[in-house]
Design an enzyme around this catalytic site. Structure first.
Site, PDB file in Angstrom:
ATOM      1  N   LEU A 135     -16.894  12.935 -20.462  1.00 20.13           N
ATOM      2  CA  LEU A 135     -16.706  12.611 -19.046  1.00 20.13           C
ATOM      3  C   LEU A 135     -17.170  11.186 -18.749  1.00 20.13           C
ATOM      4  O   LEU A 135     -16.415  10.392 -18.202  1.00 20.13           O
ATOM      5  CB  LEU A 135     -17.471  13.601 -18.165  1.00 20.13           C
ATOM      6  CG  LEU A 135     -17.405  13.339 -16.653  1.00 20.13           C
ATOM      7  CD1 LEU A 135     -15.963  13.416 -16.134  1.00 20.13           C
ATOM      8  CD2 LEU A 135     -18.301  14.308 -15.887  1.00 20.13           C
ATOM      9  N   SER A 142     -22.554   7.317 -13.129  1.00 19.57           N
ATOM     10  CA  SER A 142     -22.913   8.092 -11.940  1.00 19.57           C
ATOM     11  C   SER A 142     -21.736   8.310 -11.003  1.00 19.57           C
ATOM     12  O   SER A 142     -21.796   9.173 -10.125  1.00 19.57           O
ATOM     13  CB  SER A 142     -24.043   7.381 -11.170  1.00 19.57           C
ATOM     14  OG  SER A 142     -25.221   7.341 -11.949  1.00 19.57           O
ATOM     15  N   GLN A 283     -65.188  15.974 -16.211  1.00 20.43           N
ATOM     16  CA  GLN A 283     -64.524  16.308 -14.947  1.00 20.43           C
ATOM     17  C   GLN A 283     -63.163  15.633 -14.801  1.00 20.43           C
ATOM     18  O   GLN A 283     -62.196  16.257 -14.364  1.00 20.43           O
ATOM     19  CB  GLN A 283     -65.431  15.937 -13.769  1.00 20.43           C
ATOM     20  CG  GLN A 283     -66.665  16.819 -13.650  1.00 20.43           C
ATOM     21  CD  GLN A 283     -67.522  16.448 -12.451  1.00 20.43           C
ATOM     22  OE1 GLN A 283     -67.223  15.511 -11.713  1.00 20.43           O
ATOM     23  NE2 GLN A 283     -68.606  17.184 -12.263  1.00 20.43           N
ATOM     24  N   GLU A 369     -26.926  13.330 -16.966  1.00 22.43           N
ATOM     25  CA  GLU A 369     -26.419  14.381 -16.081  1.00 22.43           C
ATOM     26  C   GLU A 369     -26.961  14.238 -14.662  1.00 22.43           C
ATOM     27  O   GLU A 369     -27.373  15.188 -14.022  1.00 22.43           O
ATOM     28  CB  GLU A 369     -26.712  15.762 -16.666  1.00 22.43           C
ATOM     29  CG  GLU A 369     -25.972  16.001 -17.978  1.00 22.43           C
ATOM     30  CD  GLU A 369     -25.893  17.461 -18.376  1.00 22.43           C
ATOM     31  OE1 GLU A 369     -25.902  18.334 -17.474  1.00 22.43           O
ATOM     32  OE2 GLU A 369     -25.796  17.719 -19.580  1.00 22.43           O
TER      33      GLU A 369
END
Length: 391
Positions: A135, A142, A283, A369
């Site tokens: 594709l 995009s 921590q 994608e």
């Protein structure tokens, strides 16, 4: 000894016995066929794709969520869990399952003729043949509406011309699903390897997804019979629906990469001593670990919700629903990988640990994608009713 990250909320209780069995199967396959060699494959920039395809096919991982033609018809959640286990080994390897099952096989399963289904689905499901999905193009990633590849009719045949790029397994595929603009809209074609005018080219020099094959498809006067056309595909919505299907696997898969980073980091922090005690007892380290575990579980719950939605209906999820999942889970998985690297310090860049490899892979998953920006616009359009894609 502490609990593992996904055990904090007892999330296993949300899964069925069958889903847990599929997850266990995929984990065994990854442990046996992927983990022993993946660091070396990544470093060398190659992987035994056909051997992996055979192993995945034997385990029934290709197209497992599809029905008929000997396919398992498993749930989308089961497929997602399998992808999570595979991507915990490597994103490139998981991509093989997503492309084969949720792009190539799904396109044929949903839009193909019975003859096409009979010919290709059993072979692809078994991993005896490998497919790719054409594709994206060099100038149109995009924005597939700007597609340059053309299909024109000549007598009873179709002639295809164009170039597809960033195509997983293009150079080794036995069959390519190619999308092209025709007179009446975007059309899909099943193009077997060896068709005259079809060439492929491997794309080397990748710094990400190195345990996979990526290439280009070059079409120069490729002549195909009418029987090669996907008869059910009549517009751009056809390939986009395939992407929607595949993105659900991504939403699940990246959780595996993030979990693997966090598991490795927990083990490392428990054994690495500074100032006379394990760094997991400090921590700041615990704050990082806690935040990452929370994001991992939120991502799991989001993926599970979308999977249950998909399993409860006979159509793909809506684009904005998938966009929420991909935007959040890929973004957070990459943040987890980067944060884990800081806890491992300099050791985090060594191939002995999976963290840097996962981080490098996730940089690609972040943009393939659908980039984060595209998914933000998909969500924004649904929230506002205004199309920011419009020219």
């Amino acid at each position: 000894m502490g609990v593992r990250p996904l055990d904090l909320l007892d999330l296993d209780g949300l899964l069925s016995d069958e889903e847990r069995e599929v997850r266990a199967l995929a984990r065994r396959v990854a442990d046996e066929h992927v983990r022993p060699g993946v660091a070396e494959w990544y470093e060398n920039g190659s992987a035994p794709i056909r051997d992996l395809a055979a192993a995945f096919g034997k385990a029934g991982l290709f197209g497992m969520h599809l029905t008929g033609h000997g396919l398992a018809g498993s749930s989308s959640v089961a497929l997602g869990l399998a992808c999570m286990e595979l991507e915990a080994a490597d994103s490139g390897v998981r991509s093989l399952v997503s492309v084969q099952g949720s792009l190539v096989m799904y396109a044929i399963w949903r839009y193909g003729s019975e003859e096409q289904k009979d010919r290709w689905l059993p072979e692809l499901a078994a991993g005896r043949e490998i497919g790719c999905f054409g594709l994206a193009e060099p100038d149109h990633g995009s924005d597939p509406t700007g597609m340059s590849t053309r299909a024109r009719q000549e007598g009873g045949d179709w002639i295809l011309d164009g170039v597809k790029t960033w195509i997983l397994n293009a150079a080794i595929a036995d069959v390519s699903i190619v999308w092209a603009k025709a007179e009446k809209g975007v059309t899909g074609f099943v193009v077997p390897a060896g068709t005259p005018g079809l060439r492929t080219r491997d794309m080397g020099s990748k710094m990400s997804l190195r345990a996979s094959s990526t290439g280009e498809i070059l079409l120069d006067g490729v002549r195909l019979p009418e029987s090669a056309r996907l008869p059910g595909a009549r517009s751009l919505m056809a390939p986009l629906s395939c992407l929607t299907e595949a993105r659900l696997s991504i939403i699940w898969g990246v959780l595996g990469a993030a979990r693997d980073c966090l598991d490795a980091t927990l083990d490392y922090a428990a054994s690495r001593e500074q100032f006379g005690r394990p760094i997991s007892g400090f921590q700041l380290t615990q704050a990082k670990l806690a935040d990452m575990a929370v994001e991992l579980q939120k991502g799991f719950l989001l993926a599970l919700h979308l999977g249950r939605l998909r399993d409860g209906q006979d159509r793909p999820l809506r684009p904005e629903q998938i966009s929420v999942g991909k935007l959040n889970n890929v973004r957070e998985a990459l943040r987890i990988a980067r944060q884990c690297r800081t806890i491992l310090g300099g050791n985090g860049i060594l191939r002995d640990y999976p963290v840097m490899r996962h981080a490098g892979n996730l940089e690609s998953v972040l943009t393939y994608e659908g980039t984060s920006e595209i998914h933000q616009l998909s969500i924004g359009q649904k929230l506002t009713g205004l199309n920011a894609f419009a020219r």
